[in-house]
Design a protein around this motif. Structure first.
Motif, PDB file in Angstrom:
ATOM      1  N   MET A   1       0.846  -1.162   0.000  1.00 50.16           N
ATOM      2  CA  MET A   1       0.000   0.000   0.000  1.00 50.16           C
ATOM      3  C   MET A   1       0.898   1.232   0.000  1.00 50.16           C
ATOM      4  O   MET A   1       1.898   1.273   0.691  1.00 50.16           O
ATOM      5  N   ARG A   2       0.512   2.222  -0.772  1.00 46.66           N
ATOM      6  CA  ARG A   2       1.251   3.477  -0.815  1.00 46.66           C
ATOM      7  C   ARG A   2       0.571   4.490   0.095  1.00 46.66           C
ATOM      8  O   ARG A   2      -0.639   4.642   0.074  1.00 46.66           O
ATOM      9  N   GLU A   9       6.332  10.078   0.130  1.00 43.29           N
ATOM     10  CA  GLU A   9       5.558   8.869  -0.131  1.00 43.29           C
ATOM     11  C   GLU A   9       6.299   7.652   0.405  1.00 43.29           C
ATOM     12  O   GLU A   9       7.515   7.554   0.288  1.00 43.29           O
ATOM     13  N   ARG A  10       5.570   6.736   1.001  1.00 43.40           N
ATOM     14  CA  ARG A  10       6.144   5.498   1.533  1.00 43.40           C
ATOM     15  C   ARG A  10       5.325   4.308   1.040  1.00 43.40           C
ATOM     16  O   ARG A  10       4.130   4.423   0.793  1.00 43.40           O
ATOM     17  N   VAL A  11       5.986   3.166   0.951  1.00 42.02           N
ATOM     18  CA  VAL A  11       5.320   1.921   0.583  1.00 42.02           C
ATOM     19  C   VAL A  11       5.344   1.009   1.794  1.00 42.02           C
ATOM     20  O   VAL A  11       6.400   0.776   2.378  1.00 42.02           O
ATOM     21  N   GLN A  17       3.381  -2.173   9.299  1.00 36.33           N
ATOM     22  CA  GLN A  17       4.004  -1.021   8.647  1.00 36.33           C
ATOM     23  C   GLN A  17       2.963   0.054   8.326  1.00 36.33           C
ATOM     24  O   GLN A  17       3.206   1.241   8.526  1.00 36.33           O
ATOM     25  N   ILE A  18       1.817  -0.367   7.844  1.00 33.03           N
ATOM     26  CA  ILE A  18       0.744   0.571   7.496  1.00 33.03           C
ATOM     27  C   ILE A  18       0.288   1.331   8.735  1.00 33.03           C
ATOM     28  O   ILE A  18       0.177   2.556   8.717  1.00 33.03           O
ATOM     29  N   LEU A  21       2.921   3.889   9.897  1.00 33.61           N
ATOM     30  CA  LEU A  21       2.946   5.092   9.057  1.00 33.61           C
ATOM     31  C   LEU A  21       1.709   5.961   9.282  1.00 33.61           C
ATOM     32  O   LEU A  21       1.803   7.186   9.316  1.00 33.61           O
ATOM     33  N   LYS A  22       0.564   5.337   9.454  1.00 28.08           N
ATOM     34  CA  LYS A  22      -0.658   6.106   9.739  1.00 28.08           C
ATOM     35  C   LYS A  22      -0.523   6.864  11.046  1.00 28.08           C
ATOM     36  O   LYS A  22      -0.953   8.006  11.160  1.00 28.08           O
ATOM     37  N   ALA A  23       0.111   6.239  12.038  1.00 29.55           N
ATOM     38  CA  ALA A  23       0.327   6.901  13.332  1.00 29.55           C
ATOM     39  C   ALA A  23       1.262   8.096  13.180  1.00 29.55           C
ATOM     40  O   ALA A  23       1.191   9.045  13.967  1.00 29.55           O
TER      41      ALA A  23
END
Length: 79
Positions: A1-2, A9-11, A17-18, A21-23
């Motif tokens: 997910m990007r 931008e991160r993958v 991991q998702i 990154l959302k945090a």
């Protein structure tokens, strides 16, 4: 997910991991989760970085030195 935050931008491949990154303030790019699942199925459109992340998650040895074509060949049997 990007995911994206400002112009960064991160993958992310795994749920952990998702969530991390959302945090940190990243948000998904594109459509809903169904589209993200569909994107995961077609590895031919993924970047080398995304393919390497998948290979790492699948614990494939020597993935870091493989070309995109080699990664695709290895991952087609795994994904």
């Amino acid at each position: 997910m990007r995911l994206i935050r400002k112009n960064v931008e991160r993958v992310a491949v795994t749920e952990a991991q998702i969530e991390k990154l959302k945090a940190q303030g990243f948000r998904p790019i594109g459509g809903d989760a169904a589209e993200a699942d569909q994107a995961d199925v077609d590895i031919n459109t993924k970047t080398v970085a995304e393919l390497k992340a998948i290979a790492k998650e699948k614990e494939i040895e020597g993935y870091s030195s493989l070309t995109k074509e080699e990664l695709l060949a290895v991952l087609k049997g795994v994904v």
